[in-house]
Design a protein around this motif. Sequence first.
Motif, PDB file in Angstrom:
ATOM      1  N   ALA A 250     -24.317 -10.803  -4.702  1.00 55.57           N
ATOM      2  CA  ALA A 250     -23.258 -11.051  -4.948  1.00 55.57           C
ATOM      3  C   ALA A 250     -22.522 -10.314  -4.924  1.00 55.57           C
ATOM      4  CB  ALA A 250     -24.308 -11.228  -6.555  1.00 55.57           C
ATOM      5  N   VAL A 251     -20.731 -10.328  -5.073  1.00 53.22           N
ATOM      6  CA  VAL A 251     -19.833  -9.698  -5.120  1.00 53.22           C
ATOM      7  C   VAL A 251     -20.572  -8.482  -6.841  1.00 53.22           C
ATOM      8  CG1 VAL A 251     -17.476  -8.975  -5.548  1.00 53.22           C
ATOM      9  CG2 VAL A 251     -18.515 -10.966  -3.534  1.00 53.22           C
ATOM     10  N   VAL A 252     -20.189  -7.846  -6.902  1.00 54.16           N
ATOM     11  CA  VAL A 252     -20.505  -6.538  -8.247  1.00 54.16           C
ATOM     12  C   VAL A 252     -19.225  -6.574  -8.567  1.00 54.16           C
ATOM     13  CG1 VAL A 252     -23.301  -6.686  -7.937  1.00 54.16           C
ATOM     14  CG2 VAL A 252     -20.967  -5.099  -6.937  1.00 54.16           C
ATOM     15  N   ALA A 253     -17.653  -6.418  -7.388  1.00 56.02           N
ATOM     16  CA  ALA A 253     -17.058  -5.674  -7.721  1.00 56.02           C
ATOM     17  C   ALA A 253     -15.784  -5.977  -7.233  1.00 56.02           C
ATOM     18  CB  ALA A 253     -17.047  -3.936  -8.517  1.00 56.02           C
ATOM     19  N   SER A 254     -14.910  -5.817  -7.469  1.00 53.49           N
ATOM     20  CA  SER A 254     -13.410  -5.942  -6.861  1.00 53.49           C
ATOM     21  C   SER A 254     -12.882  -5.865  -6.444  1.00 53.49           C
ATOM     22  CB  SER A 254     -13.616  -7.911  -5.532  1.00 53.49           C
ATOM     23  OG  SER A 254     -13.355  -8.212  -6.948  1.00 53.49           O
ATOM     24  N   GLY A 255     -11.582  -5.704  -5.633  1.00 56.12           N
ATOM     25  CA  GLY A 255     -10.141  -5.334  -5.903  1.00 56.12           C
ATOM     26  C   GLY A 255      -8.861  -5.883  -5.152  1.00 56.12           C
ATOM     27  N   VAL A 256      -7.578  -5.909  -5.534  1.00 53.93           N
ATOM     28  CA  VAL A 256      -6.786  -6.293  -4.524  1.00 53.93           C
ATOM     29  C   VAL A 256      -5.894  -5.429  -4.274  1.00 53.93           C
ATOM     30  CG1 VAL A 256      -5.307  -7.648  -2.961  1.00 53.93           C
ATOM     31  CG2 VAL A 256      -6.956  -8.776  -3.939  1.00 53.93           C
ATOM     32  N   CYS A 257      -4.739  -4.862  -3.568  1.00 56.87           N
ATOM     33  CA  CYS A 257      -3.634  -3.640  -3.253  1.00 56.87           C
ATOM     34  C   CYS A 257      -2.733  -4.090  -2.242  1.00 56.87           C
ATOM     35  CB  CYS A 257      -4.503  -2.356  -3.241  1.00 56.87           C
ATOM     36  SG  CYS A 257      -4.800  -1.932  -1.637  1.00 56.87           S
ATOM     37  N   LYS A 258      -1.263  -4.355  -3.232  1.00 60.09           N
ATOM     38  CA  LYS A 258      -0.029  -5.223  -2.632  1.00 60.09           C
ATOM     39  C   LYS A 258       0.365  -3.449  -2.740  1.00 60.09           C
ATOM     40  CE  LYS A 258       2.272  -8.960  -1.826  1.00 60.09           C
ATOM     41  NZ  LYS A 258       2.211 -10.041  -2.832  1.00 60.09           N
ATOM     42  N   ASP A 259       1.514  -3.145  -1.740  1.00 58.35           N
ATOM     43  CA  ASP A 259       2.908  -2.552  -2.253  1.00 58.35           C
ATOM     44  C   ASP A 259       3.862  -3.163  -3.178  1.00 58.35           C
ATOM     45  OD1 ASP A 259       3.457  -3.742   0.067  1.00 58.35           O
ATOM     46  OD2 ASP A 259       4.764  -2.432   0.494  1.00 58.35           O
ATOM     47  N   LYS A 260       4.610  -2.364  -2.999  1.00 59.99           N
ATOM     48  CA  LYS A 260       5.886  -2.346  -3.926  1.00 59.99           C
ATOM     49  C   LYS A 260       7.309  -2.024  -3.006  1.00 59.99           C
ATOM     50  CE  LYS A 260       4.976  -1.052  -8.868  1.00 59.99           C
ATOM     51  NZ  LYS A 260       4.812  -0.839  -9.531  1.00 59.99           N
ATOM     52  N   PRO A 261       7.725  -3.374  -2.743  1.00 58.13           N
ATOM     53  CA  PRO A 261       9.151  -3.032  -1.834  1.00 58.13           C
ATOM     54  C   PRO A 261       9.371  -1.714  -2.328  1.00 58.13           C
ATOM     55  CG  PRO A 261       9.021  -5.153  -2.218  1.00 58.13           C
ATOM     56  CD  PRO A 261       7.871  -4.769  -3.132  1.00 58.13           C
ATOM     57  N   ASP A 262       9.588  -0.813  -0.676  1.00 55.48           N
ATOM     58  CA  ASP A 262      11.150   0.101  -1.570  1.00 55.48           C
ATOM     59  C   ASP A 262      12.254   0.586  -1.402  1.00 55.48           C
ATOM     60  OD1 ASP A 262      10.581   3.297  -1.667  1.00 55.48           O
ATOM     61  OD2 ASP A 262      10.560   3.132   1.422  1.00 55.48           O
ATOM     62  N   ASP A 263      13.098   1.190  -2.370  1.00 52.72           N
ATOM     63  CA  ASP A 263      14.267   0.761  -2.656  1.00 52.72           C
ATOM     64  C   ASP A 263      15.075   0.781  -1.514  1.00 52.72           C
ATOM     65  OD1 ASP A 263      17.085   1.769  -3.625  1.00 52.72           O
ATOM     66  OD2 ASP A 263      16.482   3.163  -4.561  1.00 52.72           O
ATOM     67  N   LYS A 264      15.768  -0.475  -1.185  1.00 54.33           N
ATOM     68  CA  LYS A 264      16.561  -0.857   0.085  1.00 54.33           C
ATOM     69  C   LYS A 264      17.474   0.595   0.104  1.00 54.33           C
ATOM     70  CE  LYS A 264      19.980  -3.587  -0.480  1.00 54.33           C
ATOM     71  NZ  LYS A 264      20.562  -5.108  -0.137  1.00 54.33           N
ATOM     72  N   ALA A 265      18.458   1.317  -0.684  1.00 60.11           N
ATOM     73  CA  ALA A 265      19.529   2.671  -0.026  1.00 60.11           C
ATOM     74  C   ALA A 265      18.398   3.199   0.437  1.00 60.11           C
ATOM     75  CB  ALA A 265      19.626   2.545  -1.937  1.00 60.11           C
ATOM     76  N   ARG A 266      17.167   3.882   0.504  1.00 61.14           N
ATOM     77  CA  ARG A 266      16.751   4.744   0.339  1.00 61.14           C
ATOM     78  C   ARG A 266      15.587   3.862   1.752  1.00 61.14           C
ATOM     79  NH1 ARG A 266      12.469   6.134  -3.780  1.00 61.14           N
ATOM     80  NH2 ARG A 266      11.930   7.618  -1.464  1.00 61.14           N
ATOM     81  N   ALA A 267      15.820   2.974   2.187  1.00 63.72           N
ATOM     82  CA  ALA A 267      15.012   2.153   3.169  1.00 63.72           C
ATOM     83  C   ALA A 267      15.715   2.834   4.739  1.00 63.72           C
ATOM     84  CB  ALA A 267      15.262   0.780   3.631  1.00 63.72           C
ATOM     85  N   PRO A 268      14.586   3.081   5.601  1.00 62.38           N
ATOM     86  CA  PRO A 268      15.354   3.799   6.911  1.00 62.38           C
ATOM     87  C   PRO A 268      14.928   3.042   7.998  1.00 62.38           C
ATOM     88  CG  PRO A 268      12.619   3.353   6.661  1.00 62.38           C
ATOM     89  CD  PRO A 268      13.207   3.285   5.236  1.00 62.38           C
ATOM     90  N   ASN A 269      16.485   2.902   9.267  1.00 58.40           N
ATOM     91  CA  ASN A 269      16.468   2.336  10.020  1.00 58.40           C
ATOM     92  C   ASN A 269      15.108   2.202  11.584  1.00 58.40           C
ATOM     93  OD1 ASN A 269      16.284   3.733  11.821  1.00 58.40           O
ATOM     94  ND2 ASN A 269      18.939   4.276  11.535  1.00 58.40           N
ATOM     95  N   PHE A 270      15.293   1.128  11.741  1.00 62.13           N
ATOM     96  CA  PHE A 270      14.210   0.969  13.206  1.00 62.13           C
ATOM     97  C   PHE A 270      14.097   2.001  13.574  1.00 62.13           C
ATOM     98  CE2 PHE A 270      11.615  -0.396  16.396  1.00 62.13           C
ATOM     99  CZ  PHE A 270      10.728  -1.635  15.974  1.00 62.13           C
ATOM    100  N   ASP A 271      15.146   2.842  13.933  1.00 69.14           N
ATOM    101  CA  ASP A 271      15.046   4.670  14.789  1.00 69.14           C
ATOM    102  C   ASP A 271      14.586   5.265  13.645  1.00 69.14           C
ATOM    103  OD1 ASP A 271      15.976   3.229  17.390  1.00 69.14           O
ATOM    104  OD2 ASP A 271      17.771   3.513  17.515  1.00 69.14           O
ATOM    105  N   GLN A 272      15.203   4.931  12.932  1.00 71.02           N
ATOM    106  CA  GLN A 272      14.089   6.703  12.415  1.00 71.02           C
ATOM    107  C   GLN A 272      12.521   6.406  11.982  1.00 71.02           C
ATOM    108  OE1 GLN A 272      17.294   5.710   9.261  1.00 71.02           O
ATOM    109  NE2 GLN A 272      18.196   7.226   9.220  1.00 71.02           N
ATOM    110  N   LEU A 273      12.569   5.239  11.488  1.00 72.06           N
ATOM    111  CA  LEU A 273      10.983   4.863  11.709  1.00 72.06           C
ATOM    112  C   LEU A 273      10.074   5.706  12.953  1.00 72.06           C
ATOM    113  CD1 LEU A 273      10.529   1.406   9.850  1.00 72.06           C
ATOM    114  CD2 LEU A 273       9.260   3.684   8.956  1.00 72.06           C
ATOM    115  N   MET A 274      10.760   5.001  14.307  1.00 70.56           N
ATOM    116  CA  MET A 274       9.995   5.401  15.625  1.00 70.56           C
ATOM    117  C   MET A 274      10.156   6.639  15.726  1.00 70.56           C
ATOM    118  SD  MET A 274       8.483   2.676  14.655  1.00 70.56           S
ATOM    119  CE  MET A 274       8.091   1.247  13.884  1.00 70.56           C
TER     120      MET A 274
END
Length: 235
Positions: A183-207
């Motif tokens: 039996a599964v006696v406990a479970s959960g799911v986690c999901k991130d929230k979108p970042d603020d677009k104004a603070r989001a990096p471009n591809f080169d900044q990420l890499m």
Amino acid sequence: MKKLSLPIATALLASGCGSAPAPKSDLIAGDALRDQTLGYTVRSAPPFSSLNSAQALTNKVIDAAGSMVAATRLSPGFHATTEADAAAKAASYGHIVDPARDISQELVSAFEAAKGARRADGVLAVPDAIKVKDIARAARGRARYMLDVETEKWGLSTFATDWFHYDLHYQASARLIDTESGAVVASGVCKDKPDDKARAPNFDQLMIDNAALLKSRIATAALECVATLKAKMLR
């Protein structure tokens, strides 16, 4: 996205998570886990993908071994002049590690501290899409309880009105399995929230610097996932 630290952050070099309600359980509420062995599973990582909002794939996918493969099409946000340039950049990204195993280790430590569980030796490697009953069967003799954490999806996406900046998406699920009953006696799911677009990096900044910023964001998402799953599974 706030900066957080955790042992996995040093391994990954690293938003918020929402979660599905965990089932109520006498096990979680009482002492049934005390002095019981607790192990965890490991599995192959799902592909890490980069996708823009117009569904034009950058088609650079990180395989389970952590090496990135460049494919034929470039997204508007990827600043490369040729496919060879794209391949060269892809080769310099560094290794991106699925954080599911690190999340498992943190959760096992939490069960040890809060519920008196004893960490089982070794890990149980399982295939994708395995059923709970099969995990329970494979784990018998190894551990009384088995924690199964799976990264369900992870990658980068652009915004509907901005194809030049990227946000990380990460989702994982966890289930605690009684290997005797199946039996599964406990479970959960986690999901991130979108970042603020104004603070989001471009591809080169990420890499840049072997994907240092991307690794930092993955580790932050993992740490917040741990917090969400602890809150749901340790009640």
